[in-house]
Design an enzyme around this catalytic site. Structure first.
Site, PDB file in Angstrom:
ATOM      1  N   SER A 164       0.846  -1.194   0.000  1.00  0.00           N
ATOM      2  CA  SER A 164       0.000   0.000   0.000  1.00  0.00           C
ATOM      3  C   SER A 164       0.881   1.244   0.000  1.00  0.00           C
ATOM      4  O   SER A 164       1.865   1.305   0.747  1.00  0.00           O
ATOM      5  CB  SER A 164      -0.910  -0.006   1.226  1.00  0.00           C
ATOM      6  OG  SER A 164      -1.750   1.123   1.231  1.00  0.00           O
ATOM      7  N   HIS A 212       2.408  12.231  -0.052  1.00  0.00           N
ATOM      8  CA  HIS A 212       1.981  13.606   0.176  1.00  0.00           C
ATOM      9  C   HIS A 212       3.167  14.546  -0.078  1.00  0.00           C
ATOM     10  O   HIS A 212       4.073  14.649   0.760  1.00  0.00           O
ATOM     11  CB  HIS A 212       1.497  13.790   1.613  1.00  0.00           C
ATOM     12  CG  HIS A 212       0.217  13.086   1.924  1.00  0.00           C
ATOM     13  ND1 HIS A 212      -1.011  13.528   1.479  1.00  0.00           N
ATOM     14  CD2 HIS A 212      -0.027  11.956   2.645  1.00  0.00           C
ATOM     15  CE1 HIS A 212      -1.956  12.713   1.905  1.00  0.00           C
ATOM     16  NE2 HIS A 212      -1.392  11.743   2.607  1.00  0.00           N
ATOM     17  N   HIS A 225      -2.107   7.612  -4.533  1.00  0.00           N
ATOM     18  CA  HIS A 225      -2.306   6.378  -3.770  1.00  0.00           C
ATOM     19  C   HIS A 225      -2.262   5.200  -4.725  1.00  0.00           C
ATOM     20  O   HIS A 225      -2.686   5.290  -5.882  1.00  0.00           O
ATOM     21  CB  HIS A 225      -3.658   6.413  -3.057  1.00  0.00           C
ATOM     22  CG  HIS A 225      -4.246   5.049  -2.813  1.00  0.00           C
ATOM     23  ND1 HIS A 225      -5.125   4.451  -3.711  1.00  0.00           N
ATOM     24  CD2 HIS A 225      -4.073   4.150  -1.809  1.00  0.00           C
ATOM     25  CE1 HIS A 225      -5.463   3.259  -3.264  1.00  0.00           C
ATOM     26  NE2 HIS A 225      -4.841   3.046  -2.116  1.00  0.00           N
ATOM     27  N   ASN A 284      -2.461   0.638  -4.325  1.00  0.00           N
ATOM     28  CA  ASN A 284      -2.244  -0.595  -3.572  1.00  0.00           C
ATOM     29  C   ASN A 284      -2.578  -1.794  -4.436  1.00  0.00           C
ATOM     30  O   ASN A 284      -3.407  -1.721  -5.345  1.00  0.00           O
ATOM     31  CB  ASN A 284      -2.997  -0.607  -2.236  1.00  0.00           C
ATOM     32  CG  ASN A 284      -4.445  -1.017  -2.355  1.00  0.00           C
ATOM     33  OD1 ASN A 284      -4.755  -2.178  -2.571  1.00  0.00           O
ATOM     34  ND2 ASN A 284      -5.328  -0.058  -2.206  1.00  0.00           N
ATOM     35  N   HIS A 311      -4.767   8.803 -17.180  1.00  0.00           N
ATOM     36  CA  HIS A 311      -5.804   7.841 -17.560  1.00  0.00           C
ATOM     37  C   HIS A 311      -5.424   7.057 -18.812  1.00  0.00           C
ATOM     38  O   HIS A 311      -5.785   5.872 -18.928  1.00  0.00           O
ATOM     39  CB  HIS A 311      -7.146   8.549 -17.729  1.00  0.00           C
ATOM     40  CG  HIS A 311      -7.882   8.721 -16.432  1.00  0.00           C
ATOM     41  ND1 HIS A 311      -8.758   7.768 -15.950  1.00  0.00           N
ATOM     42  CD2 HIS A 311      -7.828   9.703 -15.504  1.00  0.00           C
ATOM     43  CE1 HIS A 311      -9.228   8.173 -14.779  1.00  0.00           C
ATOM     44  NE2 HIS A 311      -8.686   9.332 -14.484  1.00  0.00           N
ATOM     45  N   HIS A 324     -20.366  12.557   1.757  1.00  0.00           N
ATOM     46  CA  HIS A 324     -20.842  13.683   2.559  1.00  0.00           C
ATOM     47  C   HIS A 324     -20.437  15.033   1.972  1.00  0.00           C
ATOM     48  O   HIS A 324     -20.995  16.067   2.353  1.00  0.00           O
ATOM     49  CB  HIS A 324     -20.332  13.561   4.003  1.00  0.00           C
ATOM     50  CG  HIS A 324     -18.845  13.566   4.122  1.00  0.00           C
ATOM     51  ND1 HIS A 324     -18.056  12.505   3.761  1.00  0.00           N
ATOM     52  CD2 HIS A 324     -17.995  14.531   4.570  1.00  0.00           C
ATOM     53  CE1 HIS A 324     -16.781  12.801   3.984  1.00  0.00           C
ATOM     54  NE2 HIS A 324     -16.718  14.022   4.479  1.00  0.00           N
TER      55      HIS A 324
END
Length: 299
Positions: free
Chosen positions: A89, A93, A103, A105, A138, A168
């Site tokens: 993983s 930053h 990120h 993993n 991409h 949220h």
């Protein structure tokens, strides 16, 4: 055993990725931290802090075994609590708001009843969306997927849009990428074929990310742009603590807390009811944090 082959790959991939990132950063090295799992196995966390480019990052390897809680047995629809899991993983930053967070993993899971599958993915979280770099990213993800099956990129791209999403906030974490889980052997694929795909995903990471680092590392930025970075890091933290499956799985199975939470940035900010200026670069970035954008043809 197949699991031994997969674990050996994960161990070597961690070493190769750390070397590539150290060479690119040029300011410091990763520190090694070995740990043991309470039930069986363990891992090696390799952490970088205060590098020339990378403020904080981790490349973590683990190979653990034990028993799942009733909660996870129900979620994974597993009759047998015994499990084995191995993977790598990665979260990076950077200091600069001009260099994206990223990120990646890759993981393998084996249930006590003999079922096994691969999972993983790569996604990119720019503080300021660069359309050219998002498109190139991409394109590279599609090339990796197309090598193995034409259905992979559209399926896994949509999965990433849906997964890397702060419900949220009603916004994606970044510009997406690919995400996949429960890749098992079936009538169309053997486990070895799935494994070959996972290998290619893993080794696609360093070339694209070090290229973006080198393109952006010397771009100057203002204090206002730095503050925007801290706010966007706050959104990253929200996702990892509320929705991220790896975080939940690690904490629920007695994983090592420091290694699990290495994905969090060194500094982040939450400004109450923050609003971007109309027409600003910050507002433009927010306008791209949506699902279902065709990044291959974005204008």
């Amino acid at each position: 055993m197949f699991r031994d082959e997969v674990e050996a790959f994960m161990r070597q991939f961690q070493l190769d990725l750390v070397k590539a990132l150290e060479d690119c950063d040029g300011g410091t090295t990763f520190q090694k931290d070995e740990w043991q799992h309470a039930e069986g196995g363990g891992g090696i966390s390799r952490i970088i802090e205060n590098g020339a480019v990378l403020e904080k990052g981790g490349v973590n390897f683990s190979a653990v075994s034990g028993q799942l809680s009733p909660q996870f047995l129900k979620m994974l629809e597993m009759p047998d609590p015994n499990f084995f899991a191995t993977g790598v993983s990665v979260v990076m930053h950077p200091h600069s708001p001009m260099v994206p967070i990223t990120h990646m993993n890759v993981r393998y899971f084996e249930a006590g009843n003999g079922k096994a599958w691969f999972g993983g993915g790569i996604d990119l979280t720019p503080i300021y969306v660069d359309l050219k770099q998002a498109k190139e990213f991409h394109e590279q993800m599609k090339a990796v997927c197309d090598k193995h099956h034409p259905s992979y990129y559209p399926e896994f791209k949509k999965w990433a849009d849906d997964y890397f999403f702060n419900v949220h906030r009603n916004e994606t974490r970044g510009v997406g990428g690919i995400f996949f889980d429960r890749l098992m052997a079936n009538d169309d694929f053997t486990m070895q074929q799935r494994f070959e795909f996972v290998k290619d995903v893993a080794y696609a990471f360093a070339p694209f990310y070090t290229k973006i680092i080198n393109e952006n590392r010397d771009i100057t930025y203002t204090e206002q742009q730095k503050q925007w970075q801290l706010i966007r890091r706050g959104r990253y933290v929200e996702f990892n603590l509320v929705y991220d499956r790896g975080t939940k799985f690690g904490l629920a199975t007695g994983g090592r807390t420091e290694s699990i939470l290495m994905s969090l940035p060194l500094h982040a900010s939450w400004v109450y009811n923050h609003k971007t200026e109309p027409g600003s670069p910050e507002e433009q970035t927010l306008n791209y944090l949506k699902k279902d954008i065709d990044w291959l043809n974005v204008k």
